[in-house]
Design an enzyme around this catalytic site. Structure first.
Site, mmCIF file in Angstrom:
data_model
loop_
_atom_site.group_PDB
_atom_site.id
_atom_site.type_symbol
_atom_site.label_atom_id
_atom_site.label_comp_id
_atom_site.label_asym_id
_atom_site.label_seq_id
_atom_site.Cartn_x
_atom_site.Cartn_y
_atom_site.Cartn_z
ATOM 1 N N LYS A 7 0.853 -1.323 0.213
ATOM 2 C CA LYS A 7 0.029 0.208 0.028
ATOM 3 C C LYS A 7 0.906 1.314 0.009
ATOM 4 O O LYS A 7 1.855 1.369 0.682
ATOM 5 C CB LYS A 7 -0.983 -0.057 1.095
ATOM 6 C CG LYS A 7 -1.975 0.747 1.211
ATOM 7 C CD LYS A 7 -3.011 0.623 2.146
ATOM 8 C CE LYS A 7 -4.344 1.606 1.858
ATOM 9 N NZ LYS A 7 -5.515 1.308 2.945
ATOM 10 N N GLU A 58 -19.982 -4.759 9.479
ATOM 11 C CA GLU A 58 -21.011 -4.050 10.254
ATOM 12 C C GLU A 58 -22.094 -4.764 10.816
ATOM 13 O O GLU A 58 -22.426 -4.416 12.171
ATOM 14 C CB GLU A 58 -21.650 -2.955 9.301
ATOM 15 C CG GLU A 58 -20.752 -1.672 8.922
ATOM 16 C CD GLU A 58 -19.840 -2.062 7.990
ATOM 17 O OE1 GLU A 58 -19.843 -3.083 7.184
ATOM 18 O OE2 GLU A 58 -18.895 -1.192 7.598
ATOM 19 N N ARG A 82 -25.828 -0.947 6.511
ATOM 20 C CA ARG A 82 -25.692 -2.106 6.203
ATOM 21 C C ARG A 82 -25.996 -3.302 7.482
ATOM 22 O O ARG A 82 -26.402 -4.626 7.374
ATOM 23 C CB ARG A 82 -23.934 -2.585 6.379
ATOM 24 C CG ARG A 82 -23.432 -2.343 4.934
ATOM 25 C CD ARG A 82 -23.356 -3.475 4.127
ATOM 26 N NE ARG A 82 -23.009 -3.308 2.867
ATOM 27 C CZ ARG A 82 -21.873 -3.321 2.292
ATOM 28 N NH1 ARG A 82 -20.828 -4.262 3.065
ATOM 29 N NH2 ARG A 82 -21.486 -3.278 0.890
HETATM 30 C C1 TPP Z 1 -19.355 -1.093 4.119
HETATM 31 C C2 TPP Z 1 -18.278 -0.316 4.274
HETATM 32 N N1 TPP Z 1 -17.292 -0.083 5.749
HETATM 33 C C3 TPP Z 1 -16.337 0.573 5.700
HETATM 34 C C4 TPP Z 1 -15.863 1.252 4.699
HETATM 35 C C5 TPP Z 1 -14.669 2.322 4.698
HETATM 36 N N2 TPP Z 1 -13.370 1.822 4.033
HETATM 37 C C6 TPP Z 1 -13.198 2.107 2.866
HETATM 38 S S1 TPP Z 1 -11.794 1.633 2.273
HETATM 39 C C7 TPP Z 1 -11.740 0.638 3.566
HETATM 40 C C8 TPP Z 1 -10.477 -0.390 3.715
HETATM 41 C C9 TPP Z 1 -10.447 -1.375 2.653
HETATM 42 O O1 TPP Z 1 -9.311 -2.220 2.756
HETATM 43 P P1 TPP Z 1 -8.792 -3.103 1.517
HETATM 44 O O2 TPP Z 1 -10.138 -3.665 0.593
HETATM 45 O O3 TPP Z 1 -7.799 -4.062 1.792
HETATM 46 O O4 TPP Z 1 -8.103 -1.981 0.439
HETATM 47 P P2 TPP Z 1 -6.807 -1.253 0.609
HETATM 48 O O5 TPP Z 1 -7.322 0.158 1.239
HETATM 49 O O6 TPP Z 1 -5.828 -2.082 1.396
HETATM 50 O O7 TPP Z 1 -6.130 -1.063 -0.755
HETATM 51 C C10 TPP Z 1 -12.681 0.735 4.451
HETATM 52 C C11 TPP Z 1 -12.819 0.132 5.890
HETATM 53 C C12 TPP Z 1 -16.597 1.160 3.317
HETATM 54 N N3 TPP Z 1 -15.862 1.814 2.291
HETATM 55 N N4 TPP Z 1 -17.737 0.426 3.337
#
Ligand code: TPP
Length: 623
Positions: free
Chosen positions: A280, A365, A393
Site C-alpha cells: 500500500k 457492520e 448495512r
Molecule cells: C461497508 C463499508 N465499510 C467501511 C468502509 C470504509 N473503508 C473504505 S476502504 C476500507 C479499507 C479497505 O481495505 P482493502 O479492501 O484491503 O483496500 P486497501 O485500502 O488496503 O487497498 C474501509 C474500511 C467502506 N467503504 N464500506
C-alpha cells in the site's frame, strides 16, 4: 521535455494495448508519478491507488475493457483506472462539485461497470454480470478486484460461496496488502499471511509448475495434476476448497508477470481467484511508511509529505473520542467496537488506552451490531462507533438483534447528514428516517459539542438502545468540554429563544446558524435534541401561539421528522403553515459540505432567506 511520453499517448485502454509489452514498466512509473502529483493537488485516496498501478495496467492491457466487465471493490483505489479510461484530463476536478466522483460511477464512464463506495460488493456484482452474460450466451470476462480488507466482510464470502457452485466465468483478484484502512485484523488476515510465508506452499507451487510444463496442454489434466501435487504436500487452500481455481500469491508490482498470468487465466473458464501481494502506498516512500495516514489525504507537498496542520477546533469525532475515553475510565463495563474505522470514528486513543476493551471487527457492520447485542446480554456496555452510511448495512441487526430485545447498546453515529466530497455513497442522508421508526430506540441529535457529551451520557445511562448522530466537521463551541457527566431528560427539547409567530425547530448542529437569524426576526428557536421520543407536548404547545413552523433536519425529508410534525399538527386540526428543510428526494451530489448545504437551502444565507419569506408571509394581512 514531455513529462509523460507514454501516458500522453493513452486516452483509452485500446491506446494502452498498443504500447509494446516491454514498455509497460516505464508506463507504470509514469502513471504512478502522475497519480501522486494529481492527488497531492486535489486530495483524495492515495495509498491504495499507488498499490494497484501495475494491476490496473495489466488488467486493461490483457482484457477487452469495456466489453469485459471490471468491478473495483470500494473503488477508492480506482484513480489509476480513471486515468487510463478517458478521464486523466479531468483528474483535477476529483471530488469537486460537478467534477469527477472519488469512486467508480456507472453514469460517469462506460468503463465503470459498477458503482461502488461501500465495500465488499464486487464479487456479487461481477458474478451477477457473469451469470447474466452466460444466460445471454455472451462470452466476455468478469473481473472483481477486492482488497484483503474488503474480503473480510460477510458479503464477500456469501458471493464466493455462491460463485463456487456455478460455472460462471468470473475472475476474483485478491489484492493483499495486509492493510485495511488500519492494519487488517482477524482470522482471514492471518490466514493470508500464512499462505504468503509458507515455504512449503511456494515450493510445491514452483515444483508443480515445472511438472505442469511437461504435461500436454489440456486444462483438466493440468488442474488434476496440480491438485494432486498440492494434496501430496498436504497443502489445502481455503479458496480452492471453496471450488475456485486459485493462483498466486504473485508479486502485484511485476507488471510483466501479471500480464502473463492474466493471459493464462483468461483462457480458463469458471470461477478463478488470483491472489496478488502488493504494498500500500507503493513508490512513494512516505506513504509506504505510513499507509494509514496516506489512505485518504488532503492536498500536500510531495517533498514535505503530510504535515500536521494547525490544531484547529475539535471535530465531533474528537469530541466522541474524548467522551469515550473519559467514560471508559469511569466505567469498566464500557466496550468500544468499530467495524474497521478506528481512525475515522475516533477510536485510536481508546484502542491505546483500553486495548482489552477495544474490538476492531474488520469490515463487518452486521457482526459489529449483533456482537454488541450479545455483550449487552451479559451486562457489558457496548458502544458501537459507526458511520451513518455504514449502519445501513446493519439495519436488520439494529432492529432484530438490538431494539427488539431492548438491549443496552449505544450507537455513536458519525458522518450523519451531509458529508461532502465523498458524495452519495458516503452521505448520511437516511439515518434519521430509518431509525426514528424503530421501537425502543432513543435517537438524539446534538446541536453542539457540550450537548453532544450530555446526550452521549444520556444514551449511555439509558437502560436500552440509544443512538447519538453527529455530522462530519467541527462544532460551534470550538472546544471539548471535559468532565461533564450530566444527562438530560429523555424526549425533551430545549427552547433557545422565545419569539412570536414563527417557531423554528432544529434537529442537530445547524442550530448555530439559526441563532442570529432567529434573533433578527424574533422567531422562537427550539433545539429539539430528541428525534425519538419526539417532544410532542412541546410541539403542541408551540402550535397554540405560532402561525408557522420551520423544521430543519439534516436528513432526507421523505420519512423525516417534518412529516411527523405535520401529522401532529394535522391531528390537532390547527391551521399552521409548516415548512420543512432537509435533503430532497435524490441521492446527494458530491462537493464541499458547504456547497451541498447550499444545494439544499441549508447554508446560512439560504436559511435567512427562508426565514425572511416565512416572516413576511406571516405579516401579510389575511385576505
Ligand atoms: C461497508 C463499508 N465499510 C467501511 C468502509 C470504509 N473503508 C473504505 S476502504 C476500507 C479499507 C479497505 O481495505 P482493502 O479492501 O484491503 O483496500 P486497501 O485500502 O488496503 O487497498 C474501509 C474500511 C467502506 N467503504 N464500506
Amino acid at each position: 521535455m514531455q513529462r509523460y511520453p507514454l501516458l500522453d499517448t493513452i486516452d483509452t485502454p485500446s491506446d494502452l494495448r498498443k504500447v509494446p509489452l516491454e514498455q509497460l514498466p516505464a508506463l507504470c512509473d509514469e502513471l504512478r508519478t502522475c497519480l501522486l502529483e494529481t492527488v497531492a493537488q486535489t486530495g483524495g485516496h492515495l495509498a491504495s491507488g499507488l498499490g494497484v498501478v501495475e494491476l490496473t495496467v495489466a488488467i486493461h492491457y490483457v482484457f477487452d475493457t469495456p466489453n469485459d466487465s471490471l468491478v473495483w471493490d470500494v473503488g477508492h483505489q480506482a484513480y489509476p483506472h480513471k486515468m487510463l479510461t478517458e478521464r486523466r484530463a479531468r483528474m483535477a476536478s476529483m471530488k469537486k462539485r460537478h467534477g469527477l466522483s472519488g469512486f467508480p460511477k456507472r453514469d460517469e464512464s462506460r468503463y465503470d461497470d459498477f458503482g461502488v463506495g461501500h465495500s465488499s460488493t464486487s464479487i456479487s456484482a461481477a458474478l451477477g454480470m457473469a451469470i447474466a452474460d452466460q444466460l445471454n450466451r455472451r462470452e466476455n470476462a468478469h473481473i472483481a478486484v477486492i482488497g484483503d480488507g474488503a474480503m473480510t466482510a460477510g458479503m464477500a464470502f456469501e458471493a464466493l460461496h455462491h460463485a463456487a457452485s456455478l460455472s460462471a466465468n468470473i475472475l476474483v483478484i485478491l489484492n493483499d496488502n495486509d492493510m485495511s484502512i488500519s492494519p487488517n485484523v482477524g482470522g482471514l488476515s492471518s490466514y493470508l499471511s500464512k499462505i504468503l510465508i509458507s515455504d512449503l506452499y511456494q515450493d510445491v507451487r514452483s515444483r508443480g509448475k515445472k511438472v505442469l510444463q511437461h504435461l500436454p496442454p489440456f486444462d483438466g489434466l493440468a488442474k488434476f495434476a496440480e491438485d494432486r501435487v498440492k494434496e501430496f504436500a498436504g497443502f489445502s487452500n481455503l479458496f480452492e476448497d471453496f471450488g475456485f481455481d486459485y493462483s498466486g500469491p504473485e508479486d502485484g508490482h511485476d507488471v510483466l508477470a501479471l500480464v502473463e498470468t492474466l493471459q493464462t487465466l483468461q483462457k480458463h473458464q469458471g470461477p478463478k481467484l488470483l491472489h496478488i501481494k502488493t504494498v500500500k502506498g507503493k513508490g512513494y516512500a512516505k506513504a509506504e511508511a505510513a499507509p494509514v495516514d496516506y489512505h485518504g489525504v488532503s492536498t500536500f507537498n510531495i517533498e514535505q509529505g503530510l504535515v500536521n496542520g494547525k490544531a484547529g477546533a475539535p471535530t465531533f469525532t474528537q469530541v466522541f473520542s474524548q467522551w469515550l475515553c473519559e467514560t471508559a475510565q469511569r466505567d469498566k463495563k464500557l466496550i468500544g467496537i468499530t467495524p474497521a474505522m478506528r481512525e475515522g470514528s475516533g477510536l485510536v486513543a481508546f484502542s491505546e488506552q483500553f486495548p482489552e476493551r477495544y474490538f476492531d471487527v474488520a469490515i463487518a457492520e452486521q457482526h459489529a451490531v449483533t456482537l454488541a447485542a450479545g455483550m449487552a446480554c451479559k451486562g457489558s456496555k457496548p458502544v458501537v462507533a459507526i458511520y451513518s452510511t455504514f449502519l445501513q448495512r446493519a439495519y436488520d441487526q439494529l432492529i432484530h438483534d438490538v431494539a427488539l430485545q431492548n438491549l443496552d447498546v449505544l450507537f455513536a453515529v458519525d458522518r450523519a447528514g451531509i458529508v461532502g466530497e465523498d458524495g452519495a455513497t458516503h452521505a448520511g442522508s437516511f439515518d434519521l428516517a430509518y431509525t426514528r421508526l424503530i421501537p425502543n430506540l432513543v435517537v438524539m441529535t446534538p446541536s453542539d459539542e457540550a450537548q453532544m457529551i450530555q446526550l452521549l451520557n444520556t444514551g449511555y445511562a439509558h437502560q436500552g438502545p440509544a443512538l447519538v448522530r453527529y455530522p462530519k466537521g467541527q462544532g460551534e463551541l470550538g472546544y471539548i468540554p471535559t468532565g461533564n457527566t450530566h444527562t438530560v431528560t429523555i424526549g425533551k427539547g430545549h427552547i433557545v429563544q422565545t419569539g412570536k409567530k414563527l417557531a423554528i425547530l432544529v434537529f442537530g448542529t445547524l442550530l448555530s446558524r439559526l441563532k442570529p437569524i432567529a434573533a433578527d426576526y424574533q422567531a422562537t428557536l427550539v433545539d429539539m435534541r430528541f428525534v425519538k421520543p419526539l417532544d410532542i407536548d412541546l410541539i403542541k404547545q408551540l402550535s397554540t401561539n405560532h402561525d408557522s413552523f420551520l423544521i430543519i433536519e439534516e436528513g432526507c425529508l421523505l420519512g423525516g421528522i417534518g412529516e411527523q410534525v405535520q401529522q401532529i399538527i394535522h391531528q390537532q386540526a390547527k391551521h399552521i403553515h409548516i415548512h420543512c428543510l432537509g435533503i430532497s428526494d435524490e441521492f446527494t451530489p458530491h462537493g464541499k459540505r458547504e456547497e451541498i448545504l447550499a444545494h439544499y437551502g441549508l447554508d446560512s444565507s439560504s436559511l435567512r432567506k427562508t426565514v425572511d419569506q416565512l416572516v413576511t408571509a406571516n405579516n401579510k394581512p389575511q385576505s
